[in-house]
Design a protein around this motif. Structure first.
Motif, PDB file in Angstrom:
ATOM      1  N   THR A  98       0.819  -1.216   0.000  1.00 46.22           N
ATOM      2  CA  THR A  98       0.000   0.000   0.000  1.00 46.22           C
ATOM      3  C   THR A  98       0.854   1.269   0.000  1.00 46.22           C
ATOM      4  O   THR A  98       0.362   2.350   0.342  1.00 46.22           O
ATOM      5  N   LYS A  99       2.104   1.140  -0.388  1.00 49.04           N
ATOM      6  CA  LYS A  99       3.028   2.273  -0.537  1.00 49.04           C
ATOM      7  C   LYS A  99       3.267   3.015   0.776  1.00 49.04           C
ATOM      8  O   LYS A  99       3.585   4.210   0.772  1.00 49.04           O
ATOM      9  N   LYS A 106       1.192   4.040   2.975  1.00 50.50           N
ATOM     10  CA  LYS A 106       0.260   5.145   3.205  1.00 50.50           C
ATOM     11  C   LYS A 106      -0.848   4.834   4.200  1.00 50.50           C
ATOM     12  O   LYS A 106      -1.427   5.752   4.785  1.00 50.50           O
ATOM     13  N   LYS A 165      -8.373  10.903   5.421  1.00 44.73           N
ATOM     14  CA  LYS A 165      -7.835  10.687   4.079  1.00 44.73           C
ATOM     15  C   LYS A 165      -8.690   9.639   3.374  1.00 44.73           C
ATOM     16  O   LYS A 165      -9.448   8.910   4.029  1.00 44.73           O
ATOM     17  N   LYS A 177      -9.294   5.455  -2.528  1.00 48.07           N
ATOM     18  CA  LYS A 177      -8.807   5.951  -3.811  1.00 48.07           C
ATOM     19  C   LYS A 177      -7.286   5.917  -3.902  1.00 48.07           C
ATOM     20  O   LYS A 177      -6.726   5.624  -4.968  1.00 48.07           O
ATOM     21  N   ASP A 178      -6.603   6.265  -2.844  1.00 45.19           N
ATOM     22  CA  ASP A 178      -5.140   6.308  -2.845  1.00 45.19           C
ATOM     23  C   ASP A 178      -4.612   5.715  -1.542  1.00 45.19           C
ATOM     24  O   ASP A 178      -4.812   6.295  -0.485  1.00 45.19           O
ATOM     25  N   PRO A 179      -4.017   4.549  -1.596  1.00 45.19           N
ATOM     26  CA  PRO A 179      -3.504   3.811  -2.755  1.00 45.19           C
ATOM     27  C   PRO A 179      -4.537   2.947  -3.476  1.00 45.19           C
ATOM     28  O   PRO A 179      -4.228   2.333  -4.489  1.00 45.19           O
ATOM     29  N   GLY A 180      -5.752   2.840  -2.930  1.00 47.66           N
ATOM     30  CA  GLY A 180      -6.801   2.043  -3.562  1.00 47.66           C
ATOM     31  C   GLY A 180      -7.166   0.831  -2.744  1.00 47.66           C
ATOM     32  O   GLY A 180      -6.300   0.179  -2.145  1.00 47.66           O
TER      33      GLY A 180
END
Length: 395
Positions: free
Chosen positions: A55-56, A58, A239, A243-246
């Motif tokens: 998930t980078k 995040k 946050k 949507k980010d990271p999805g």
């Protein structure tokens, strides 16, 4: 509090606090199913780091042992042995991978259509109800210790404030264990003989399709729990991680963590809402803090005496905790139905709810050659199929 500006020392302290919030539940699952608690701590830590990599880095989520798989693991071990069951636990990852691909392709609406509240509610209820007898049987070994642990957990849940309110399991086990040491015989020879530092005892799977097919349907409930927890974390962290990271990445990370856990001999992992609650209280949502908790779990897992100490906990102490815990899980299923305003006066909903529960509780078994499906897994499939096949009623 801007959690990005915390000092390294403060991040470390909060990370350890987060681990202790998840510690009791993470080690309770392996103690109940015959796995090693140090291995579960190790795989929870490694799984969380894998999740953060996918998930980078995040999403501030901690992955711990999943209660949804307790009854299936016990039954699968009887049927296929521990190595075969571990391959089944690895197979759980396939469900996460499939759901990740579907979310990437179709979005969340497809999941909502496949797993509406009328399916998920009774399945969650079954996770708790199917284990009620186990808790009672363990508590019967010593009702004094069981009740002391239970009362402590209840008081902490009702009266405690702050982070203590999030660790009733941990507090109940500690009080019950101390009482056992003071007033009853507890075998501490294993603790004395254990090395201070040793790798967790990894057990590797023996591939077999039967336990994989047996365990996969059980993953339906944790997948939905995962999606719900991500939305809650969105609210706490302010946050949009969907949507980010999805959402497809969070599901993929959870699935890979389950795959590694099964490969090393640990129980499947899932998102821990207790840690999300701790983030809400502390206002610390920095993913670095969660990674510190994960590394701390790995460090605890290589302290041999910790594992030996956990294995010396009397079964009655665990039984007392289970009386509350599994009832709470069943209650969460009811809460899901209420919060989603499921109309149980509709014939369609009554049929889905009733058959899902009776198939799961009644001991129904679907057998085909050497393969058999029962319990939560069979009930989940019945619920999903009924939801897809039964016609919608006109309002």
């Amino acid at each position: 509090m801007d959690s990005n500006n915390l000092s390294p020392l403060r991040k470390g302290v909060v990370g350890i606090q987060f681990l202790f919030v998840a510690f009791g539940a993470t080690v309770l699952v392996p103690l109940l199913v015959g796995l090693d608690p140090s291995t579960a701590l190790f795989t929870a830590g490694i799984g969380t780091l894998i999740f953060h990599l996918v998930t980078k880095g995040k999403v501030p989520i901690f992955l711990g042992s999943s209660f949804a798989f307790i009854a299936p693991i016990i039954k699968a071990t009887e049927l296929y042995g521990l190595p075969g069951t571990l391959s089944g636990m690895m197979g759980v990852a396939l469900v996460y991978f499939l759901m990740s691909a579907l979310v990437k392709w179709q979005g969340i609406r497809f999941i909502d259509r496949l797993f509406p509240p009328i399916v998920i509610g009774p399945v969650i209820m079954l996770i708790g109800l199917s284990l009620a007898g186990t808790g009672v049987n363990m508590a019967k070994d010593n009702w004094i210790l069981a009740l002391l642990s239970l009362i402590t957990a209840i008081l902490v849940s009702i009266r405690a404030r702050g982070l203590f309110k999030l660790i009733p399991i941990f507090c109940g086990i500690i009080v019950g264990y101390v009482a056992a040491l003071l007033f009853f015989d507890v075998d501490l020879s294993g603790v004395r003989d254990a090395a201070w530092f040793s790798l967790p005892p990894f057990t590797f799977p023996a591939f077999s399709w039967e336990p994989i097919l047996y365990m996969m349907p059980v993953a339906i409930a944790p997948v939905i729990e995962h999606i719900g927890d991500v939305y809650v974390v969105n609210t706490v962290a302010k946050k949009d991680f969907v949507k980010d990271p999805g959402l497809h990445r969070t599901l993929l990370g959870d699935g890979l963590a389950c795959f590694v856990a099964g490969f090393l001999g640990g129980p499947p992992v899932t998102t821990y809402s207790e840690v999300t609650g701790a983030m809400s209280l502390t206002k610390v949502t920095n993913p670095q803090v969660i990674r510190i908790a994960a590394v701390t779990a790995i460090i605890f897992s290589v302290i041999g005496k910790v594992s030996a100490l956990l294995r010396s906990i009397p079964s009655a102490v665990l039984g007392g905790i289970m009386l509350l815990l599994f009832g709470t899980i069943a209650c969460a299923g009811v809460t899901n139905l209420i919060n989603c305003a499921v109309d149980l006066s509709r014939t369609r909903n009554i049929i889905i709810f009733s058959l899902t529960l009776t198939v799961g509780i009644g001991g129904a078994v679907l057998t085909w050659g050497n393969f058999s499906l029962s319990g939560i897994g069979l009930a989940a499939i019945v619920g999903v199929l009924l939801n897809l096949l039964l016609p919608q009623e006109k309002a």
